[in-house]
Design a protein around this motif. Structure first.
Motif, PDB file in Angstrom:
ATOM      1  N   ASP A 120      32.694  13.329  28.741  1.00 58.68           N
ATOM      2  CA  ASP A 120      32.314  12.495  27.600  1.00 58.68           C
ATOM      3  C   ASP A 120      31.223  13.143  26.757  1.00 58.68           C
ATOM      4  O   ASP A 120      30.937  12.707  25.656  1.00 58.68           O
ATOM      5  CB  ASP A 120      31.833  11.130  28.107  1.00 58.68           C
ATOM      6  CG  ASP A 120      31.472  10.172  26.981  1.00 58.68           C
ATOM      7  OD1 ASP A 120      32.299   9.991  26.066  1.00 58.68           O
ATOM      8  OD2 ASP A 120      30.365   9.621  27.009  1.00 58.68           O
ATOM      9  N   GLY A 121      30.620  14.198  27.291  1.00 56.80           N
ATOM     10  CA  GLY A 121      29.598  14.907  26.535  1.00 56.80           C
ATOM     11  C   GLY A 121      28.181  14.640  26.986  1.00 56.80           C
ATOM     12  O   GLY A 121      27.234  15.087  26.355  1.00 56.80           O
ATOM     13  N   ARG A 172      16.223  10.033  22.769  1.00 58.45           N
ATOM     14  CA  ARG A 172      15.612   9.594  24.031  1.00 58.45           C
ATOM     15  C   ARG A 172      16.675   9.115  25.018  1.00 58.45           C
ATOM     16  O   ARG A 172      16.583   9.378  26.218  1.00 58.45           O
ATOM     17  CB  ARG A 172      14.603   8.473  23.751  1.00 58.45           C
ATOM     18  CG  ARG A 172      13.399   8.924  22.920  1.00 58.45           C
ATOM     19  CD  ARG A 172      12.355   7.823  22.792  1.00 58.45           C
ATOM     20  NE  ARG A 172      11.289   8.205  21.882  1.00 58.45           N
ATOM     21  CZ  ARG A 172      11.223   7.846  20.600  1.00 58.45           C
ATOM     22  NH1 ARG A 172      12.161   7.074  20.084  1.00 58.45           N
ATOM     23  NH2 ARG A 172      10.214   8.249  19.839  1.00 58.45           N
ATOM     24  N   HIS A 173      17.673   8.417  24.512  1.00 58.14           N
ATOM     25  CA  HIS A 173      18.746   7.951  25.393  1.00 58.14           C
ATOM     26  C   HIS A 173      19.533   9.130  25.965  1.00 58.14           C
ATOM     27  O   HIS A 173      19.925   9.114  27.140  1.00 58.14           O
ATOM     28  CB  HIS A 173      19.692   7.015  24.633  1.00 58.14           C
ATOM     29  CG  HIS A 173      19.129   5.641  24.405  1.00 58.14           C
ATOM     30  ND1 HIS A 173      18.447   4.944  25.366  1.00 58.14           N
ATOM     31  CD2 HIS A 173      19.168   4.831  23.306  1.00 58.14           C
ATOM     32  CE1 HIS A 173      18.085   3.762  24.893  1.00 58.14           C
ATOM     33  NE2 HIS A 173      18.504   3.671  23.641  1.00 58.14           N
ATOM     34  N   ILE A 174      19.782  10.140  25.149  1.00 60.20           N
ATOM     35  CA  ILE A 174      20.489  11.330  25.633  1.00 60.20           C
ATOM     36  C   ILE A 174      19.685  11.994  26.746  1.00 60.20           C
ATOM     37  O   ILE A 174      20.227  12.402  27.777  1.00 60.20           O
ATOM     38  CB  ILE A 174      20.748  12.324  24.483  1.00 60.20           C
ATOM     39  CG1 ILE A 174      21.811  11.758  23.527  1.00 60.20           C
ATOM     40  CG2 ILE A 174      21.202  13.689  25.019  1.00 60.20           C
ATOM     41  CD1 ILE A 174      22.008  12.593  22.273  1.00 60.20           C
ATOM     42  N   ALA A 175      18.365  12.105  26.545  1.00 60.39           N
ATOM     43  CA  ALA A 175      17.498  12.720  27.556  1.00 60.39           C
ATOM     44  C   ALA A 175      17.482  11.906  28.846  1.00 60.39           C
ATOM     45  O   ALA A 175      17.269  12.455  29.930  1.00 60.39           O
ATOM     46  CB  ALA A 175      16.083  12.859  27.009  1.00 60.39           C
ATOM     47  N   GLU A 206      19.000  21.961  14.741  1.00 60.23           N
ATOM     48  CA  GLU A 206      19.641  23.275  14.857  1.00 60.23           C
ATOM     49  C   GLU A 206      19.978  23.589  16.310  1.00 60.23           C
ATOM     50  O   GLU A 206      19.724  24.677  16.819  1.00 60.23           O
ATOM     51  CB  GLU A 206      18.747  24.371  14.271  1.00 60.23           C
ATOM     52  CG  GLU A 206      18.445  24.185  12.787  1.00 60.23           C
ATOM     53  CD  GLU A 206      17.549  25.294  12.242  1.00 60.23           C
ATOM     54  OE1 GLU A 206      17.485  26.370  12.872  1.00 60.23           O
ATOM     55  OE2 GLU A 206      16.917  25.084  11.199  1.00 60.23           O
ATOM     56  N   LEU A 207      20.566  22.604  16.969  1.00 63.38           N
ATOM     57  CA  LEU A 207      20.974  22.752  18.359  1.00 63.38           C
ATOM     58  C   LEU A 207      22.494  22.768  18.460  1.00 63.38           C
ATOM     59  O   LEU A 207      23.198  22.396  17.531  1.00 63.38           O
ATOM     60  CB  LEU A 207      20.397  21.607  19.201  1.00 63.38           C
ATOM     61  CG  LEU A 207      18.857  21.510  19.225  1.00 63.38           C
ATOM     62  CD1 LEU A 207      18.419  20.295  20.019  1.00 63.38           C
ATOM     63  CD2 LEU A 207      18.257  22.776  19.803  1.00 63.38           C
ATOM     64  N   ARG A 208      22.955  23.184  19.629  1.00 66.65           N
ATOM     65  CA  ARG A 208      24.391  23.376  19.820  1.00 66.65           C
ATOM     66  C   ARG A 208      25.092  22.163  20.437  1.00 66.65           C
ATOM     67  O   ARG A 208      26.229  21.858  20.103  1.00 66.65           O
ATOM     68  CB  ARG A 208      24.612  24.612  20.712  1.00 66.65           C
ATOM     69  CG  ARG A 208      26.070  24.990  20.917  1.00 66.65           C
ATOM     70  CD  ARG A 208      26.198  26.240  21.785  1.00 66.65           C
ATOM     71  NE  ARG A 208      25.652  26.038  23.121  1.00 66.65           N
ATOM     72  CZ  ARG A 208      24.633  26.703  23.628  1.00 66.65           C
ATOM     73  NH1 ARG A 208      24.018  27.615  22.897  1.00 66.65           N
ATOM     74  NH2 ARG A 208      24.194  26.467  24.853  1.00 66.65           N
ATOM     75  N   ASP A 209      24.416  21.490  21.391  1.00 61.30           N
ATOM     76  CA  ASP A 209      25.091  20.423  22.121  1.00 61.30           C
ATOM     77  C   ASP A 209      24.078  19.426  22.688  1.00 61.30           C
ATOM     78  O   ASP A 209      22.865  19.575  22.526  1.00 61.30           O
ATOM     79  CB  ASP A 209      25.964  21.000  23.246  1.00 61.30           C
ATOM     80  CG  ASP A 209      25.188  21.959  24.147  1.00 61.30           C
ATOM     81  OD1 ASP A 209      23.999  21.684  24.406  1.00 61.30           O
ATOM     82  OD2 ASP A 209      25.759  22.975  24.580  1.00 61.30           O
ATOM     83  N   ARG A 210      24.593  18.424  23.376  1.00 56.41           N
ATOM     84  CA  ARG A 210      23.750  17.358  23.930  1.00 56.41           C
ATOM     85  C   ARG A 210      22.783  17.883  24.989  1.00 56.41           C
ATOM     86  O   ARG A 210      21.675  17.376  25.141  1.00 56.41           O
ATOM     87  CB  ARG A 210      24.632  16.268  24.551  1.00 56.41           C
ATOM     88  CG  ARG A 210      25.412  15.448  23.535  1.00 56.41           C
ATOM     89  CD  ARG A 210      26.362  14.520  24.259  1.00 56.41           C
ATOM     90  NE  ARG A 210      25.630  13.653  25.177  1.00 56.41           N
ATOM     91  CZ  ARG A 210      25.524  12.331  25.037  1.00 56.41           C
ATOM     92  NH1 ARG A 210      26.083  11.731  24.022  1.00 56.41           N
ATOM     93  NH2 ARG A 210      24.870  11.618  25.922  1.00 56.41           N
ATOM     94  N   ILE A 215      17.069  18.844  26.689  1.00 57.42           N
ATOM     95  CA  ILE A 215      16.028  19.802  27.061  1.00 57.42           C
ATOM     96  C   ILE A 215      14.937  19.844  25.996  1.00 57.42           C
ATOM     97  O   ILE A 215      13.744  19.888  26.298  1.00 57.42           O
ATOM     98  CB  ILE A 215      16.639  21.199  27.274  1.00 57.42           C
ATOM     99  CG1 ILE A 215      17.582  21.181  28.484  1.00 57.42           C
ATOM    100  CG2 ILE A 215      15.535  22.252  27.481  1.00 57.42           C
ATOM    101  CD1 ILE A 215      18.405  22.440  28.625  1.00 57.42           C
ATOM    102  N   PHE A 216      15.358  19.829  24.726  1.00 62.20           N
ATOM    103  CA  PHE A 216      14.406  19.836  23.618  1.00 62.20           C
ATOM    104  C   PHE A 216      13.434  18.658  23.741  1.00 62.20           C
ATOM    105  O   PHE A 216      12.213  18.821  23.642  1.00 62.20           O
ATOM    106  CB  PHE A 216      15.171  19.764  22.300  1.00 62.20           C
ATOM    107  CG  PHE A 216      14.305  19.629  21.072  1.00 62.20           C
ATOM    108  CD1 PHE A 216      13.750  20.733  20.460  1.00 62.20           C
ATOM    109  CD2 PHE A 216      14.045  18.364  20.542  1.00 62.20           C
ATOM    110  CE1 PHE A 216      12.941  20.595  19.328  1.00 62.20           C
ATOM    111  CE2 PHE A 216      13.228  18.220  19.411  1.00 62.20           C
ATOM    112  CZ  PHE A 216      12.686  19.337  18.820  1.00 62.20           C
TER     113      PHE A 216
END
Length: 222
Positions: A120-121, A172-175, A206-210, A215-216
């Motif tokens: 799902d990513g 924040r939710h992704i992290a 300027e990031l590639r993916d989730r 990490i950022f």
């Protein structure tokens, strides 16, 4: 149907995983391999959505195998499955592009759910060690990492990157490891709206993916 490649040097584990994944009608075992290099060669010639990858294997381990898989034109998601609670190996695998990890002693249902989560990513990392892994990634940055990850000033706030309040919430939710569906439920959006926001966030940072978004964020001061 999610096509899964099982990679483990133990034939018993490979057979067991085939049986476990066969319990779910949404999963299909595309094949099995006994090392990371063989997995990359398989995925280069056969459609694969998710690679279930052991870490410690002879000839080519899961860390190097992940790197080889990510070099493919259409790299699959990689879910590290290991009996070793080894932070450094896990950090190296994530640095090479793995989408997360699980220990082999988790329940079959957890493994199946983990495969669907990374497909799902989402980034599948236990929250208890997320910040520790981020620190390890920061100390030893990947040569192939995007410049923003290597050069970002950790003292800057999220709003300094031009993110709207909603975009900051999504970061924040992704992290925290939430899937698009879970983020949509938390913010009362559709999954399509969440995907559109994530596309905007990736462009602004300027990031590639989730994985890189997580990490950022984890590298920013708490």
């Amino acid at each position: 149907m999610i096509k899964v490649l099982i990679v483990d040097d133990d034939p018993f584990i490979r057979e067991s995983m085939m049986l476990i994944l066969g319990l779910d009608p949404e999963l299909e075992v595309a094949g099995t391999c006994d090392n990371g290099r063989a997995a990359a060669e398989f995925a280069a010639n056969t459609p694969v959505d998710v690679v279930l990858m052991d870490i410690r294997m002879p000839e080519c381990d899961g860390v190097q195998g992940t790197k080889l898989l990510q070099a493919l034109d259409k790299p699959p998601c990689v879910l590290i499955l290991t009996t070793f609670d080894d932070d450094e190996y896990i950090a190296q695998a994530i640095r090479n592009g793995a989408n997360g990890y699980l220990l082999k002693n988790v329940s079959p249902s957890r493994i199946i759910a983990g495969i669907k989560t990374v497909h799902d990513g989402s980034l599948l990392i236990h929250p208890a060690i997320a910040r520790k892994l981020a620190g390890m990634l920061d100390r030893q940055p990947s040569p192939s990492a995007e410049p923003v990850l290597a050069q970002a000033d950790p003292s800057r706030k999220l709003d300094a990157y031009g993110l709207t309040p909603t975009e900051q919430q999504i970061v924040r939710h992704i992290a925290d490891g939430l899937s698009n569906k879970e983020i949509a439920a938390a913010l009362f959006f559709s999954e399509g709206t969440v995907k559109n926001y994530i596309t905007e966030i990736l462009g602004k940072l300027e990031l590639r993916d989730r994985t890189q978004i997580a990490i950022f964020y984890l590298k920013l001061p708490g």
